[in-house]
Design a protein around this motif. Structure first.
Motif, PDB file in Angstrom:
ATOM      1  N   ALA A  41       0.806  -1.130   0.107  1.00  0.00           N
ATOM      2  CA  ALA A  41      -0.058  -0.057   0.009  1.00  0.00           C
ATOM      3  C   ALA A  41       0.952   1.004  -0.132  1.00  0.00           C
ATOM      4  CB  ALA A  41      -0.887   0.057   1.196  1.00  0.00           C
ATOM      5  N   ALA A  42       1.960   1.285   0.829  1.00  0.00           N
ATOM      6  CA  ALA A  42       2.590   2.344   0.759  1.00  0.00           C
ATOM      7  C   ALA A  42       3.526   2.567  -0.599  1.00  0.00           C
ATOM      8  CB  ALA A  42       3.747   2.079   1.913  1.00  0.00           C
TER       9      ALA A  42
ATOM     10  N   SER B 142      -6.026  16.537   5.983  1.00  0.00           N
ATOM     11  CA  SER B 142      -6.727  15.356   6.758  1.00  0.00           C
ATOM     12  C   SER B 142      -6.014  14.041   6.729  1.00  0.00           C
ATOM     13  CB  SER B 142      -7.973  15.370   6.078  1.00  0.00           C
ATOM     14  OG  SER B 142      -8.874  16.398   6.235  1.00  0.00           O
ATOM     15  N   ILE B 143      -6.126  13.212   7.374  1.00  0.00           N
ATOM     16  CA  ILE B 143      -5.388  11.911   7.535  1.00  0.00           C
ATOM     17  C   ILE B 143      -6.263  11.055   6.964  1.00  0.00           C
ATOM     18  CG2 ILE B 143      -4.378  10.115   8.946  1.00  0.00           C
ATOM     19  CD1 ILE B 143      -3.894  12.178  11.118  1.00  0.00           C
ATOM     20  N   CYS B 144      -5.777  10.348   5.651  1.00  0.00           N
ATOM     21  CA  CYS B 144      -6.702   9.576   4.805  1.00  0.00           C
ATOM     22  C   CYS B 144      -5.987   8.262   5.272  1.00  0.00           C
ATOM     23  CB  CYS B 144      -6.494   9.885   3.528  1.00  0.00           C
ATOM     24  SG  CYS B 144      -6.913  11.747   3.366  1.00  0.00           S
ATOM     25  N   VAL B 145      -6.819   7.143   5.345  1.00  0.00           N
ATOM     26  CA  VAL B 145      -6.360   5.696   5.152  1.00  0.00           C
ATOM     27  C   VAL B 145      -6.442   5.267   3.883  1.00  0.00           C
ATOM     28  CG1 VAL B 145      -7.027   3.640   6.335  1.00  0.00           C
ATOM     29  CG2 VAL B 145      -7.551   5.642   7.545  1.00  0.00           C
ATOM     30  N   LEU B 146      -5.183   4.489   3.770  1.00  0.00           N
ATOM     31  CA  LEU B 146      -4.916   3.899   2.201  1.00  0.00           C
ATOM     32  C   LEU B 146      -5.216   2.472   2.567  1.00  0.00           C
ATOM     33  CD1 LEU B 146      -1.416   5.121   1.529  1.00  0.00           C
ATOM     34  CD2 LEU B 146      -3.550   5.668   0.176  1.00  0.00           C
ATOM     35  N   TYR B 147      -5.005   1.810   3.701  1.00  0.00           N
ATOM     36  CA  TYR B 147      -4.960   0.297   3.659  1.00  0.00           C
ATOM     37  C   TYR B 147      -5.481   0.213   5.090  1.00  0.00           C
ATOM     38  CZ  TYR B 147      -3.782  -4.492   4.682  1.00  0.00           C
ATOM     39  OH  TYR B 147      -3.934  -5.681   5.206  1.00  0.00           O
ATOM     40  N   GLU B 148      -6.453  -0.756   5.569  1.00  0.00           N
ATOM     41  CA  GLU B 148      -6.821  -1.083   6.880  1.00  0.00           C
ATOM     42  C   GLU B 148      -7.376  -2.445   6.994  1.00  0.00           C
ATOM     43  OE1 GLU B 148     -10.261   1.171   8.171  1.00  0.00           O
ATOM     44  OE2 GLU B 148      -9.343   1.343  10.270  1.00  0.00           O
ATOM     45  N   ALA B 149      -6.818  -3.246   8.016  1.00  0.00           N
ATOM     46  CA  ALA B 149      -7.115  -4.730   8.003  1.00  0.00           C
ATOM     47  C   ALA B 149      -7.544  -4.733   9.387  1.00  0.00           C
ATOM     48  CB  ALA B 149      -6.017  -5.455   7.840  1.00  0.00           C
ATOM     49  N   THR B 150      -8.209  -5.628   9.746  1.00  0.00           N
ATOM     50  CA  THR B 150      -8.632  -5.934  11.161  1.00  0.00           C
ATOM     51  C   THR B 150      -7.606  -7.095  12.078  1.00  0.00           C
ATOM     52  OG1 THR B 150     -10.943  -6.214  10.696  1.00  0.00           O
ATOM     53  CG2 THR B 150     -10.481  -7.167  12.732  1.00  0.00           C
ATOM     54  N   ALA B 151      -7.231  -6.607  13.259  1.00  0.00           N
ATOM     55  CA  ALA B 151      -6.240  -7.279  13.814  1.00  0.00           C
ATOM     56  C   ALA B 151      -6.512  -8.592  14.169  1.00  0.00           C
ATOM     57  CB  ALA B 151      -5.629  -6.558  15.217  1.00  0.00           C
TER      58      ALA B 151
ATOM     59  N   VAL C  79      -2.442   1.852   6.801  1.00  0.00           N
ATOM     60  CA  VAL C  79      -1.381   2.541   6.369  1.00  0.00           C
ATOM     61  C   VAL C  79      -2.446   3.767   6.023  1.00  0.00           C
ATOM     62  CG1 VAL C  79       0.088   3.100   4.312  1.00  0.00           C
ATOM     63  CG2 VAL C  79      -0.092   0.859   5.228  1.00  0.00           C
ATOM     64  N   SER C  80      -1.642   4.978   6.623  1.00  0.00           N
ATOM     65  CA  SER C  80      -2.446   6.166   6.168  1.00  0.00           C
ATOM     66  C   SER C  80      -1.698   7.318   5.869  1.00  0.00           C
ATOM     67  CB  SER C  80      -3.229   6.560   7.349  1.00  0.00           C
ATOM     68  OG  SER C  80      -2.639   6.558   8.592  1.00  0.00           O
ATOM     69  N   TYR C  81      -2.015   8.544   5.515  1.00  0.00           N
ATOM     70  CA  TYR C  81      -1.205   9.533   5.000  1.00  0.00           C
ATOM     71  C   TYR C  81      -1.802  10.872   5.173  1.00  0.00           C
ATOM     72  CZ  TYR C  81      -4.049  10.484   0.977  1.00  0.00           C
ATOM     73  OH  TYR C  81      -5.061  10.808   0.121  1.00  0.00           O
ATOM     74  N   ARG C  82      -0.930  11.835   5.194  1.00  0.00           N
ATOM     75  CA  ARG C  82      -1.374  13.240   5.424  1.00  0.00           C
ATOM     76  C   ARG C  82      -0.440  14.126   4.301  1.00  0.00           C
ATOM     77  NH1 ARG C  82      -0.184  15.832  10.847  1.00  0.00           N
ATOM     78  NH2 ARG C  82       1.737  16.023   9.854  1.00  0.00           N
ATOM     79  N   ILE C  83      -1.043  14.914   3.473  1.00  0.00           N
ATOM     80  CA  ILE C  83      -0.464  15.726   2.899  1.00  0.00           C
ATOM     81  C   ILE C  83      -0.537  17.235   3.575  1.00  0.00           C
ATOM     82  CG2 ILE C  83      -0.366  16.805   0.467  1.00  0.00           C
ATOM     83  CD1 ILE C  83      -0.899  14.325  -0.812  1.00  0.00           C
TER      84      ILE C  83
END
Length: 163
Positions: free
Chosen positions: A18-19, A121-130, A112-116
């Protein structure tokens, strides 16, 4: 060229992908880098991140090591990105033209998240459940600390307390 280390741990692959995809996408949108160069850059960045995160990846405590894993451009280029870019002949001045001058990319287990920009705003690119119970999602992280004081967060965080 350094000797090739072992493959990245399988549990890191989705987050690293994702990164790498995000940073490669930023380079792609400017249209100055060929697809072949992007593939070489992506491979170099994937390998560099896997090596960098090798002893700093804690799925049982996803926020442990978050600062170490953070990729940051703050009018100063992140060395991991510049090293991967050098593999395709991109200089620092070229990178500064192609990438945002302010970028924070958090690469954590399960997210995985980012901010420009500093105020973006902080945006999520990838999210999974632990997959492991008792994950430390209630811990105060660097990213969550930045969310304090914001009047309109882009994502709600649920704080949990366990004894």
């Amino acid at each position: 060229m350094s000797p090739r280390r072992g493959p990245p741990r399988p549990e890191m692959l989705p987050e690293i992908a994702a990164a790498v995809g995000f940073v490669s996408g930023l380079l792609r949108t400017r249209g100055c880098v060929s697809e072949q160069q992007l593939q070489v850059f992506g491979g170099a960045l994937r390998e560099a991140l896997a090596e960098h995160y090798k002893h700093h990846w804690f799925p049982e405590k996803p926020f442990k090591g978050s600062g170490y894993r953070c990729i940051r451009i703050n009018h100063k280029m992140d060395p991991i990105i510049s090293k991967a870019a050098s593999q395709i002949g991109l200089s620092l001045p070229q990178l500064y033209q192609l990438l945002p001058s302010e970028l924070t990319l958090w690469v954590d287990p399960y997210e995985v998240s980012y901010r420009i920009g500093e105020d973006g705003s902080i945006c999520v690119l990838y999210e999974a459940t632990a997959t492991k119970p008792g994950s430390s999602y209630g811990m105060l992280t660097c990213k969550n600390q930045m969310m304090f004081g914001r009047t309109s967060p882009s994502k709600n965080y649920i704080m949990t307390v366990s004894s």
